[in-house]
Enzyme design. Structure first.
Site, PDB file in Angstrom:
ATOM      1  N   ASP A 147       0.823  -1.202   0.000  1.00 53.51           N
ATOM      2  CA  ASP A 147       0.000   0.000   0.000  1.00 53.51           C
ATOM      3  C   ASP A 147       0.862   1.258   0.000  1.00 53.51           C
ATOM      4  O   ASP A 147       1.803   1.378   0.785  1.00 53.51           O
ATOM      5  CB  ASP A 147      -0.897  -0.013   1.251  1.00 53.51           C
ATOM      6  CG  ASP A 147      -1.792   1.190   1.339  1.00 53.51           C
ATOM      7  OD1 ASP A 147      -2.677   1.318   0.487  1.00 53.51           O
ATOM      8  OD2 ASP A 147      -1.593   2.006   2.265  1.00 53.51           O
ATOM      9  N   GLU A 226       1.183  -0.617  -5.075  1.00 48.36           N
ATOM     10  CA  GLU A 226       0.110   0.328  -5.387  1.00 48.36           C
ATOM     11  C   GLU A 226       0.747   1.626  -5.883  1.00 48.36           C
ATOM     12  O   GLU A 226       0.784   2.635  -5.190  1.00 48.36           O
ATOM     13  CB  GLU A 226      -0.768   0.584  -4.161  1.00 48.36           C
ATOM     14  CG  GLU A 226      -2.011   1.388  -4.511  1.00 48.36           C
ATOM     15  CD  GLU A 226      -2.574   2.165  -3.338  1.00 48.36           C
ATOM     16  OE1 GLU A 226      -3.689   2.672  -3.474  1.00 48.36           O
ATOM     17  OE2 GLU A 226      -1.909   2.281  -2.301  1.00 48.36           O
TER      18      GLU A 226
END
Length: 524
Positions: A147, A226
């Site tokens: 993330d 990401e």
């Protein structure tokens, strides 16, 4: 999937982690997860977990210790200052520096104040996070989605941004921007506001360390970031395995010209990595953006465009990522009551523009519904029962269920309908699974000037596949007989969204309006 031994604070829908080595109680226990993992592997399903590297929850034991005093052993595990050194903004809720009275200092957070940034310059932090990664790898998980990796390091000079407004004001300015000049200025301001807080040196070294950890393990362990910067793939062998092709989805409308440009740039960059060609990774939707049925529709041919875009992701070269619900045509659900908003970024914005800018609550709610991620995170629609079968009747779900589950946009109804979007996805996936060219083959664009359709070949050692996606409402007459790879060949249909008879036919043919046409090239 986020994990916590404590009740998950859920200020950011699971991305505020309070324990990296346990499971949030609402998901069960660690033993439940082990059972799930083992059963998934028995069914040849790989399990990839979300790994949040940038920050923890402010309820994590590490932060509780860190803020307790300046001489605590974990005092330097987060980013602390005596006074805010600049005008940096949190990308979610305004000021990026929050005061902690326990140590009479401010801590930095790129995201919400409940998500303090870890200090990755501290080797103890790095060791603790790599130990957490090994914890799950030892258990048998197949890799991690990383993330927000670009936010791990900040400008060490703490340089202030130069945008003449704060976050809420910039969001408001962006909503009202209409002219080309205003839109250009809006884009410039967003870049200028966060350029000192994102994409700084040091991340590549961390990714190399994490890749080395995964390479210690047997089996195909995988890292996907990401981000869209191919630089995070390193030389092709020493950092991440996959980086999302977000530029493919950054457009108001998917068009043949946009796809060609994207593939030329993306695949060209991947092929030029120093040690080994990079593998592509395509998607059109995720939990942070409007659902593809809504985002890329034209309000007239939404169903046809949804099928075209599904075929696009599943036939382009690379790993395809699908966001849950798109396979049944789930759409954005615009909330009308601020009490229903769970995305704290949205609720913060609503209250800020109402109380500080004098925006009328009705308009503020409209703007909030448009910008919040809640609209594309509503419960999965399993059936035509109350709450779409996601929860029992009478239960208030986390977010309101989109009422269009009653109109056939649910799994149960579509499983029984051979012409449903769900069956369309299943058929496409079977074709992909059974085709070496669609899984592993190279990409070769064809007839590169058409504005109405997109055509290309996928070629493996033993198979050549022709894909034609007609993005127009016209019937088109196409002729591939002069294409070197198809000349003197027949076409055998593998998949079509139109009604056609089977068998082989010549490479000059008609495609219907919005048709998806996939055929194997058979040499005579």
């Amino acid at each position: 999937m986020a994990f916590s031994a404590l009740p998950l604070p859920n200020w950011d829908c699971g991305y505020d982690i309070s324990d990296y080595c346990d499971v949030a109680p609402e998901y069960g226990t660690l033993d439940d997860f082990k059972t799930f993992l083992n059963e998934a592997h028995k069914r040849y399903i790989r399990v990839v977990l979300d790994l949040v590297l940038n920050h923890t929850s402010d309820e994590h034991a590490w932060f509780i210790e860190s803020k307790s005093s300046r001489d605590n052993p974990k005092a330097d595990w987060y980013v602390w200052v005596d006074t805010p050194p600049n005008n940096w903004q949190s990308c979610f809720d305004g000021e990026a520096w929050t005061y902690a009275p326990e140590r009479n200092q401010y801590y930095y957070h790129y995201f919400m104040k409940q998500q303090p940034d870890l200090n990755w310059h501290n080797p103890e932090v790095k060791k603790a996070m790599w130990d957490a990664a090994r914890f799950w790898l030892d258990m048998g998980v197949d890799g991690f989605r990383l993330d927000a990796i670009g936010t791990i390091f900040e400008d060490p000079q703490l340089t202030p941004h130069t945008v003449p407004m704060n976050l809420a004001e910039l969001r408001r300015f962006s909503e009202l921007a209409k002219t080309p000049k205003e839109i250009k200025l809006k884009d410039k301001y967003w870049f200028e506001m966060f350029k000192h807080q994102y994409g700084k040196p040091g991340v590549h070294d961390l990714m190399k360390e994490l890749r080395a950890i995964l390479d210690e393990y047997e089996g195909d362990r995988m890292l996907v970031g990401e981000d869209d910067d191919i630089a995070y793939m390193g030389n092709g062998k020493d950092e991440l395995h996959l980086i999302f092709n977000f530029p493919l989805m950054r457009t108001e409308r998917i068009t043949p010209a946009h796809i060609r440009k994207n593939q030329k740039e993306r695949l060209g960059a991947l092929e030029n990595l120093p040690a080994e060609k990079g593998w592509p990774c395509n998607t059109l939707g995720n939990h942070d953006c409007s659902r593809i049925h809504t985002r890329y529709g034209d309000k007239i041919h939404d169903a046809e465009l949804a099928r075209l875009n599904a075929a696009l992701v599943l036939t382009l070269k690379g790993t395809a990522f699908l966001y849950n619900g798109e396979e049944i045509g789930m759409t954005d659900h615009m909330l009308s009551d601020i009490s229903h908003v769970k995305d704290t970024m949205g609720s913060w914005y609503y209250h800020t523009i109402v109380t500080e800018m004098g925006v009328h609550p009705e308009e503020a709610m409209l703007r909030t519904a448009e910008m919040t991620r809640d609209k594309n995170r509503t419960p999965m629609q399993w059936s035509n029962n109350p709450n779409a079968g996601f929860s029992p009747s009478g239960v208030n779900t986390w977010l309101p269920v989109n009422p269009n589950y009653k109109d056939g946009i649910n799994v149960h109804d579509q499983e029984k309908n051979p012409s449903s979007l769900l069956q369309y996805y299943k058929h496409l996936l079977r074709v992909r699974k059974n085709s070496s060219a669609l899984k592993y083959g190279e990409y070769l664009p064809l007839l590169n000037t058409s504005k109405e359709y997109f055509s290309f070949l996928r070629q493996s050692d033993n198979q050549t596949i022709l894909v034609v996606l007609n993005y127009s409402e016209k019937v088109l007459e196409l002729d591939f007989s002069r294409t070197k790879e198809i000349k003197d060949s027949k076409l055998r249909i593998l998949f079509t969204s139109a009604e056609r008879r089977g068998g082989s036919f010549a490479p000059n043919f008609k495609v219907g309006a919005f048709e998806v046409f996939i055929a194997e090239v058979e040499r005579e």
